[in-house]
Scaffold this active site. Structure first.
Site, PDB file in Angstrom:
ATOM      1  N   ASP A 171      30.738  33.382  46.078  1.00 39.44           N
ATOM      2  CA  ASP A 171      30.731  33.668  47.507  1.00 39.44           C
ATOM      3  C   ASP A 171      30.032  32.501  48.191  1.00 39.44           C
ATOM      4  OD1 ASP A 171      30.941  36.508  49.345  1.00 39.44           O
ATOM      5  OD2 ASP A 171      29.698  34.901  50.157  1.00 39.44           O
ATOM      6  N   ALA A 232      43.441  40.926  49.414  1.00 37.65           N
ATOM      7  CA  ALA A 232      42.679  40.486  50.587  1.00 37.65           C
ATOM      8  C   ALA A 232      43.616  39.999  51.684  1.00 37.65           C
ATOM      9  CB  ALA A 232      41.696  39.395  50.181  1.00 37.65           C
ATOM     10  N   ARG A 233      44.001  38.718  51.638  1.00 38.63           N
ATOM     11  CA  ARG A 233      44.902  38.128  52.623  1.00 38.63           C
ATOM     12  C   ARG A 233      45.872  37.204  51.915  1.00 38.63           C
ATOM     13  NH1 ARG A 233      43.755  41.759  55.018  1.00 38.63           N
ATOM     14  NH2 ARG A 233      42.813  42.019  57.083  1.00 38.63           N
ATOM     15  N   ASP A 257      49.008  42.736  46.778  1.00 37.22           N
ATOM     16  CA  ASP A 257      49.191  43.711  47.849  1.00 37.22           C
ATOM     17  C   ASP A 257      49.416  43.021  49.181  1.00 37.22           C
ATOM     18  OD1 ASP A 257      49.252  46.452  48.791  1.00 37.22           O
ATOM     19  OD2 ASP A 257      47.305  46.069  49.723  1.00 37.22           O
ATOM     20  N   GLU A 262      54.672  38.730  55.812  1.00 37.92           N
ATOM     21  CA  GLU A 262      54.867  40.147  55.506  1.00 37.92           C
ATOM     22  C   GLU A 262      55.871  40.782  56.456  1.00 37.92           C
ATOM     23  OE1 GLU A 262      51.027  42.040  55.343  1.00 37.92           O
ATOM     24  OE2 GLU A 262      50.439  40.926  53.552  1.00 37.92           O
ATOM     25  N   HIS A 281      51.070  45.867  51.153  1.00 38.95           N
ATOM     26  CA  HIS A 281      49.835  45.834  51.950  1.00 38.95           C
ATOM     27  C   HIS A 281      49.354  47.251  52.264  1.00 38.95           C
ATOM     28  CE1 HIS A 281      47.454  43.139  54.966  1.00 38.95           C
ATOM     29  NE2 HIS A 281      46.693  44.088  54.451  1.00 38.95           N
TER      30      HIS A 281
END
Length: 330
Positions: A171, A232-233, A257, A262, A281
């Site tokens: 992180d 996440a993205r 996901d 999209e 998603h």
């Protein structure tokens, strides 16, 4: 009367929860598409789900006091343009933590155990009992790397430890030693993390620093046969490089996901490769979670009006706002 632009789309259940959570004194105008943005000019608040909210749109809202983002991701909002007018952008960090974390672990298990190809074989009347034995694995004993140790990443770490996995993380802001010990995680710089993990799961926001974070170079540094999970993205991953890695065997599989566009194109290999588990998603989409999100959206607007503090972690452009701030926080 204060006016809220409910900028959609939203399901009937979501809208019902929002209206139920609002006290008297608010007028709500529903704005389902960008073609309806003309109705935003005199709103005091905006609740935004998936539509874009750029600089021009923000500046046409002359009375805008706060932008409330449904869910967590705010990449569709020009938070700098909002801050230039001292408009806070608030999200719902924490509401979908459990749902998304469980989806990430579900994706891991589905890829590790070849769940989808086994299901397809069986539905085609093929008893593939032994076909995938040599490439089916447990989470126990695996080393999993987490990119982004926010609320979702932390919950993923807790779940993985229960499965008996070793958990590493990266992180931008390293956690305290006490937090690392409580979660049972070990920090590594990004470049050092990649070659150490059997699975890599992404839980970082979309920022200029994280777009295409997982590119050809990053994928080449991972163990051959490792698995990538992204709940996440979509733009955290270079999809062209991802497809190449999956097809070459550099990656053993992926659970996705989210996608860079999209929905993804119907002919995208990511929808047809046997070593990919793809979902539309829906990580945060569990029964009642959408209503909880809408109630928090309404609650934050009410707090703003009553000068009651909003959680600091939910004000995504807090550091960019002027002094004095237009919002109380804790």
């Amino acid at each position: 009367m204060l006016k809220i632009g409910l900028t959609g789309p939203y399901s009937p259940n979501m809208k019902a929860a929002f209206y139920d959570a609002l006290p008297d004194g608010f007028d709500v105008v529903e704005i389902p598409t960008v073609e309806d943005y003309g109705a935003l000019e005199d709103v005091d608040f905006v609740v935004l789900r998936t539509l874009k909210f750029d600089n021009a749109t923000i500046n046409r809202c002359k009375q805008l006091k706060m932008i409330q983002k449904y869910a967590v991701g705010y990449e569709t909002i020009d938070i700098g343009a909002a801050a230039a007018r001292n408009i806070p952008v608030v999200n719902c960090t924490g509401v979908n933590t459990v749902s998304v974390a469980e989806m990430a672990v579900l994706q891991m298990l589905a890829v590790l155990r070849n769940l989808l190809p086994l299901n397809r074989r069986l539905c085609a009347h093929q008893w593939a009992k032994d076909e995938f034995v040599q490439c089916s694995y447990t989470l126990k004993g695996k080393t999993v790397g987490i990119i982004g140790l926010g609320s979702i990443g932390r919950h993923v770490a807790q779940l993985l430890r229960a499965f008996g996995a070793t958990v590493l993380y990266y992180d931008m802001f390293r956690q305290s030693e006490q937090t690392e010990q409580e979660l049972g995680v070990t920090f590594f710089p990004f470049e050092e993390l990649l070659p150490r993990v059997d699975l890599l799961t992404l839980h970082a926001p979309s920022t200029p620093e994280t777009i295409n974070l997982i590119d050809r170079e990053a994928l080449s540094k991972m163990k051959r046969g490792a698995i990538l999970i992204n709940t996440a993205r979509g733009n955290l991953v270079n999809e062209e490089a991802l497809i190449e890695a999956l097809q070459s065997g550099q990656l053993g599989g992926a659970g996705l996901d989210v996608f860079s566009s999209e929905p993804p194109a119907a002919d995208s290999p990511l929808l047809h490769l046997e070593n990919v588990v793809a979902t539309p998603h829906v990580g945060g989409s569990t029964a009642g979670n959408d209503s909880n999100m809408m109630r928090q959206c309404a609650g934050n607007i009410v707090k703003f009006c009553e000068r009651k503090p909003i959680l600091k972690r939910n004000i995504v452009n807090l550091s960019m706002l002027s002094d004095p701030l237009p919002i109380e926080y804790q």
